[in-house]
Design a protein around this motif. Structure first.
Motif, mmCIF file in Angstrom:
data_model
loop_
_atom_site.group_PDB
_atom_site.id
_atom_site.type_symbol
_atom_site.label_atom_id
_atom_site.label_comp_id
_atom_site.label_asym_id
_atom_site.label_seq_id
_atom_site.Cartn_x
_atom_site.Cartn_y
_atom_site.Cartn_z
ATOM 1 N N LYS A 144 0.864 -1.068 0.116
ATOM 2 C CA LYS A 144 0.073 0.016 0.012
ATOM 3 C C LYS A 144 0.860 1.209 -0.103
ATOM 4 C CE LYS A 144 -3.741 -2.180 2.772
ATOM 5 N NZ LYS A 144 -4.475 -2.094 3.835
ATOM 6 N N ALA A 145 0.382 2.226 -0.720
ATOM 7 C CA ALA A 145 1.109 3.634 -0.850
ATOM 8 C C ALA A 145 0.347 4.730 -0.268
ATOM 9 C CB ALA A 145 1.397 3.723 -2.040
ATOM 10 N N LEU A 146 0.790 5.950 0.323
ATOM 11 C CA LEU A 146 -0.053 7.030 0.476
ATOM 12 C C LEU A 146 0.728 8.035 -0.480
ATOM 13 C CD1 LEU A 146 0.475 7.335 4.280
ATOM 14 C CD2 LEU A 146 -1.607 6.933 3.145
ATOM 15 N N ILE A 147 0.056 8.722 -1.380
ATOM 16 C CA ILE A 147 0.214 9.798 -2.388
ATOM 17 C C ILE A 147 -0.100 10.977 -1.696
ATOM 18 C CG2 ILE A 147 0.009 10.656 -4.528
ATOM 19 C CD1 ILE A 147 -1.077 7.970 -5.514
ATOM 20 N N ALA B 181 0.595 4.517 -12.268
ATOM 21 C CA ALA B 181 1.758 3.630 -12.111
ATOM 22 C C ALA B 181 1.656 2.742 -10.929
ATOM 23 C CB ALA B 181 3.082 4.486 -12.024
ATOM 24 N N LEU B 182 1.025 3.140 -9.979
ATOM 25 C CA LEU B 182 0.811 2.298 -8.647
ATOM 26 C C LEU B 182 -0.328 1.137 -9.152
ATOM 27 C CD1 LEU B 182 1.065 4.674 -5.831
ATOM 28 C CD2 LEU B 182 2.597 3.251 -6.561
ATOM 29 N N ASP B 183 -1.219 1.630 -9.891
ATOM 30 C CA ASP B 183 -2.239 0.554 -10.266
ATOM 31 C C ASP B 183 -1.590 -0.513 -11.064
ATOM 32 O OD1 ASP B 183 -4.626 1.430 -9.253
ATOM 33 O OD2 ASP B 183 -4.955 3.009 -10.876
ATOM 34 N N LYS B 184 -0.683 -0.164 -12.054
ATOM 35 C CA LYS B 184 0.068 -1.065 -13.050
ATOM 36 C C LYS B 184 1.030 -1.941 -12.038
ATOM 37 C CE LYS B 184 -2.002 0.351 -16.513
ATOM 38 N NZ LYS B 184 -3.346 -0.479 -17.138
ATOM 39 N N LEU B 185 1.270 -1.559 -10.837
ATOM 40 C CA LEU B 185 2.176 -2.370 -9.963
ATOM 41 C C LEU B 185 1.599 -3.117 -9.022
ATOM 42 C CD1 LEU B 185 5.003 0.318 -9.353
ATOM 43 C CD2 LEU B 185 5.274 -1.663 -10.777
ATOM 44 N N ASN B 186 0.189 -2.988 -9.176
ATOM 45 C CA ASN B 186 -0.742 -3.669 -8.178
ATOM 46 C C ASN B 186 -0.472 -3.209 -6.663
ATOM 47 O OD1 ASN B 186 -2.225 -5.289 -9.977
ATOM 48 N ND2 ASN B 186 -0.386 -6.621 -10.406
ATOM 49 N N ILE B 187 -0.262 -1.959 -6.377
ATOM 50 C CA ILE B 187 -0.037 -1.533 -5.274
ATOM 51 C C ILE B 187 -1.117 -0.541 -4.886
ATOM 52 C CG2 ILE B 187 1.548 -0.038 -3.708
ATOM 53 C CD1 ILE B 187 3.938 -0.736 -5.432
ATOM 54 N N TYR C 57 -3.533 2.318 -3.061
ATOM 55 C CA TYR C 57 -3.172 3.718 -2.650
ATOM 56 C C TYR C 57 -4.189 4.547 -2.182
ATOM 57 C CZ TYR C 57 -4.719 5.084 -7.155
ATOM 58 O OH TYR C 57 -5.785 4.896 -8.487
ATOM 59 N N ILE C 58 -3.802 5.532 -1.500
ATOM 60 C CA ILE C 58 -4.833 6.571 -1.002
ATOM 61 C C ILE C 58 -3.932 7.866 -1.130
ATOM 62 C CG2 ILE C 58 -6.111 7.543 1.060
ATOM 63 C CD1 ILE C 58 -6.511 4.515 2.121
#
Length: 242
Positions: A118-121, A134-140, A142-143
């Protein structure tokens, strides 16, 4: 002489101008790169009528505002909803692309570890949209974190120990910490960071921001945005010449 340039506002610092000017000199290319420093996007009308301009990079604050001035969007730029590369086609049409997502993806991959799910943007501007793609494509997962959050976003006040420990990747898409205001930094609870965290700052000037320093003090991996910029710049050149 083919002209390329950077479209933005208050862009005297311009990584792109330095990078491409050096590239053109090194490779003996008969091209010139200049800053198109516009106070309003409406001023773009004069530039797009020029026949010597072959391509542009786009930076803050015009990555979204420029879209109505373009004839077509590359499918990826359309999905992201932000443009950082414009190609001036031979038929006079303007096509918008996004190379930010590519630069970010390729520069992030070496930093990832198996605990990062998971990532925080931090921030919700044009750059953050490419990061999300990019995170979608890396299967991460995010919020977004925003000073003025909507119902799908977090506020900085929401960030607590549980959230920081759950979201191992934190990306700063805000201008906080950019030269000359280098003492600024995103207001997150840095005390909950650990060795499995990665703090990625899109800023490249200064080389190490306070955001990065605070992460490093807690054992986190850190990166600035320079490698992303180099990768997206080379992708821009590829787009302009395809």
């Amino acid at each position: 002489m083919n002209i390329y340039g950077l479209l933005g506002r208050d862009i005297g610092y311009s990584f792109s101008r330095n990078y491409f000017s050096n590239k053109f000199n090194t490779e003996s290319l008969k091209c010139q790169y200049q800053n198109f420093d516009l106070q309003t996007i409406e001023e773009l009308k004069n530039i797009i009528q020029r026949t010597d301009v072959k391509g542009m990079n786009v930076t803050i604050p015009y990555k979204e505002e420029v879209i109505p001035y373009l004839d077509t969007l590359d499918p990826i730029a359309k999905e992201i909803g932000a443009v950082n590369v414009i190609k001036f086609e031979s038929n006079g049409k303007l096509t918008g692309y996004n190379s930010d997502y590519y630069g970010f993806t390729e520069s992030l991959k070496p930093l990832l570890n198996t605990t990062i799910k998971k990532a925080l943007i931090l921030g919700t501007g044009g750059a953050s949209k490419a990061i999300a793609y990019a995170l979608d494509k890396l299967n991460i997962e995010y919020i977004f974190v925003s000073r003025n959050p909507d119902f799908r976003e977090l506020s900085y006040n929401d960030l607590d120990e549980d959230i920081i420990k759950d979201f191992k990747l934190i990306i700063n898409c805000t201008p906080l910490g950019t030269h000359p205001n280098t003492e600024n930094h995103p207001d997150i609870p840095y005390e909950y960071l650990g060795k499995n965290h990665v703090l990625y700052d899109l800023i490249y000037n200064p080389e190490e921001t306070i955001f990065m320093q605070k992460g490093k003090q807690k054992g986190a991996k850190t990166s600035n945005g320079l490698n992303m910029l180099i990768l997206q710049a080379e992708k821009s050149w590829e787009i302009w010449n395809q």
